[in-house]
Write a protein that holds these residues in place. Structure first.
Motif, short mmCIF file in Angstrom:
data_model
loop_
_atom_site.label_atom_id
_atom_site.label_comp_id
_atom_site.label_asym_id
_atom_site.label_seq_id
_atom_site.Cartn_x
_atom_site.Cartn_y
_atom_site.Cartn_z
N UNK A 117 0.84 -1.20 0.00
CA UNK A 117 0.00 0.00 0.00
C UNK A 117 0.88 1.26 0.00
N UNK A 118 2.04 1.17 0.64
CA UNK A 118 2.94 2.33 0.71
C UNK A 118 3.41 2.77 -0.68
N UNK A 119 3.46 1.83 -1.61
CA UNK A 119 3.98 2.14 -2.95
C UNK A 119 3.13 3.19 -3.66
N UNK A 120 1.85 3.26 -3.32
CA UNK A 120 0.96 4.20 -4.00
C UNK A 120 1.25 5.65 -3.60
N UNK A 121 2.04 5.84 -2.56
CA UNK A 121 2.43 7.19 -2.16
C UNK A 121 3.57 7.73 -3.03
N UNK A 122 4.17 6.85 -3.80
CA UNK A 122 5.36 7.25 -4.56
C UNK A 122 5.13 7.36 -6.06
N UNK A 123 3.94 7.00 -6.54
CA UNK A 123 3.72 7.08 -7.99
C UNK A 123 3.46 8.54 -8.39
N UNK A 124 3.89 8.97 -9.56
CA UNK A 124 3.79 10.38 -9.93
C UNK A 124 2.43 10.80 -10.47
N UNK A 125 1.69 9.88 -11.08
CA UNK A 125 0.43 10.27 -11.72
C UNK A 125 -0.46 9.03 -11.87
N UNK A 196 -7.08 24.04 -12.06
CA UNK A 196 -6.49 25.36 -12.30
C UNK A 196 -5.73 25.87 -11.08
N UNK A 197 -5.59 25.03 -10.07
CA UNK A 197 -4.98 25.47 -8.81
C UNK A 197 -3.61 24.83 -8.59
N UNK A 198 -2.96 24.43 -9.68
CA UNK A 198 -1.60 23.89 -9.66
C UNK A 198 -1.44 22.73 -8.67
N UNK A 199 -2.33 21.71 -8.75
CA UNK A 199 -2.16 20.58 -7.84
C UNK A 199 -1.21 19.53 -8.39
N UNK A 200 -0.58 18.79 -7.51
CA UNK A 200 0.11 17.57 -7.90
C UNK A 200 -0.79 16.37 -7.64
N UNK A 201 -1.55 16.48 -6.55
CA UNK A 201 -2.40 15.37 -6.11
C UNK A 201 -3.78 15.91 -5.77
N UNK A 202 -4.82 15.19 -6.24
CA UNK A 202 -6.20 15.57 -5.94
C UNK A 202 -6.89 14.36 -5.30
N UNK A 203 -7.49 14.59 -4.16
CA UNK A 203 -8.30 13.55 -3.53
C UNK A 203 -9.77 13.91 -3.71
N UNK A 204 -10.53 13.04 -4.32
CA UNK A 204 -11.97 13.20 -4.48
C UNK A 204 -12.63 12.24 -3.51
N UNK A 205 -13.35 12.77 -2.52
CA UNK A 205 -13.88 11.94 -1.45
C UNK A 205 -14.61 10.70 -1.92
N UNK A 206 -15.42 10.83 -2.97
CA UNK A 206 -16.16 9.68 -3.49
C UNK A 206 -16.57 9.97 -4.93
N UNK A 207 -16.42 8.97 -5.79
CA UNK A 207 -16.87 9.11 -7.18
C UNK A 207 -18.32 8.65 -7.24
N UNK A 208 -19.23 9.63 -7.11
CA UNK A 208 -20.64 9.30 -6.93
C UNK A 208 -21.43 9.22 -8.23
#
Length: 388
Positions: A117-125, A196-208
């Motif tokens: 599971x830790x590996x997913x913290x290191x992927x770029x995209x 448009x807010x220059x993110x590297x990572x976006x968390x979407x709480x739930x894909x509804x």
């Protein structure tokens, strides 16, 4: 009413519970280790629940509840205890569910999750999905992954949540947490704005819905790392669910997009542990050329075999592989493993020769005497009641 609520919530925290339920006309319940038990001696009357909800919401939130018939918000018991709350209308009046959110974001190790599971913290995209039924710990796992990124990488993280659950303290990352309904009107508005807010990572709480899924795929396609959750049982169902939500004429486009950007799926089931409490059984899909090919060619039924075969090289694993590991490690009993297996007959063959034992009783936390005395006002015991 609010004092009575706080007392129940203190009980939940002290005894390691996860959820507290209030229903108009019913005795309240507390969930511990997945089991729902009565707590108290008197039902909440409809008028009492209505008064309580008014006490713990703002005027604007109550108006929203009246309009939409349900409401999500956060409730702070004290500096260490925070709850995600859903209030909804049902035939007898109002009901409310309080889900405990730990004050400190737990680590992957503390959650006893597989090291992969830790590996997913290191992927770029790409797109990483955490799936499972309600209450399986999806949000907690996502929080642990984000916290690992926060400790190891210099990134800009934007979270879009309804409501905000874990509050992240900035370490190496810049973190903007936005609550839907408060900081933005909807996921549909917040997700395009996030790009448009220059993110590297976006968390979407739930894909509804379709729009949110399409936007998340677009965000991953444009080079961002996107995390989200779905209420699906495993990786194969996750792929089928995403594609199946779209009209038939759109499904090929979505399938190609998903095959391109899906970096991983973490699916969870909480199962009773022999050491007390519950432990997560986890299926992990890790992107490979074969996985992408199977999704692209509509051969989703082959995904479980591909996941199992990729374990040694790609650190993927099926539920049954992890359940087998948990039995070998003495974490769960053979009976629990078979009850939660995707293929019980195959797992039983693999488990032959491994002993099983009865799970030990759960050691409970303690409450201070003042709270216990106050709780005696409401407490009683019967066969399905919570025991102090």
């Amino acid at each position: 009413m609010k004092d009575r609520l706080n007392l129940y919530l203190k009980t939940l925290v002290a005894h390691g519970g996860s959820d507290f339920h209030i229903k108009a006309g019913s005795i309240p319940r507390i969930r511990i280790d997945g089991v729902l038990k009565k707590i108290g001696k008197d039902p909440f009357q409809a008028s009492e629940v209505k008064l309580l909800v008014k006490q713990i919401t703002t005027a604007e939130q109550y108006v929203m509840l009246e309009e939409k018939k349900s409401l999500d918000f956060a409730y702070l018991l004290d500096e260490k205890s925070r709850f995600r709350v859903n209030v909804f209308r049902q035939m007898d009046g109002l009901s409310a569910v309080f889900r405990l959110i730990p004050a400190q974001v737990p680590t992957v190790d503390q959650l006893r999750l597989p090291q992969a599971v830790k590996n997913f913290a290191d992927i770029p995209r790409g797109l990483v999905l955490v799936t499972g039924v309600t209450g399986s710990g999806k949000s907690t796992t996502l929080a642990a992954i984000l916290d690992r990124i926060n400790e190891q990488h210099y990134k800009h993280i934007i979270t879009l949540e309804d409501p905000i659950e874990f509050v992240h303290t900035e370490k190496k990352c810049l973190i903007n947490q936005r609550a839907i309904g408060t900081d933005s009107n909807s996921f549909k508005d917040a997700l395009p704005a996030a790009l448009r807010e220059d993110p590297d990572i976006i968390l979407v709480g739930e894909m509804r819905d379709i729009e949110t899924i399409d936007l998340a795929l677009h965000a991953a396609n444009t080079g961002h790392l996107v995390f989200s959750t779905l209420h699906t049982l495993d990786a194969k169902e996750t792929v089928n669910r995403i594609i199946g939500m779209f009209p038939e004429e759109e499904q090929n486009r979505i399938r190609l997009s998903l095959a391109s950007v899906l970096s991983g799926v973490i699916s969870q089931r909480l199962v009773p542990s022999k050491k007390g409490g519950r432990v997560a059984a986890v299926e992990i899909l890790t992107k490979t050329a074969r996985i992408s090919e199977l999704i692209m060619e509509n051969r989703d039924y082959e995904l479980p075999d591909a996941i199992a075969e990729g374990r040694d090289i790609y650190h993927s694993q099926t539920f049954d592989q992890h359940l087998f590991d948990l039995v070998q490690a003495g974490e769960i009993s053979e009976e629990v493993a078979l009850e939660n297996a995707s293929s019980p007959s195959d797992l039983k063959l693999k488990l032959q020769g491994i002993g099983s034992s009865v799970p030990r009783g759960v050691e409970r936390g303690k409450m201070n005497e003042e709270d216990l005395e106050a709780l005696d006002t409401y407490a009683f015991k019967d066969d399905d009641a919570f025991e102090f």
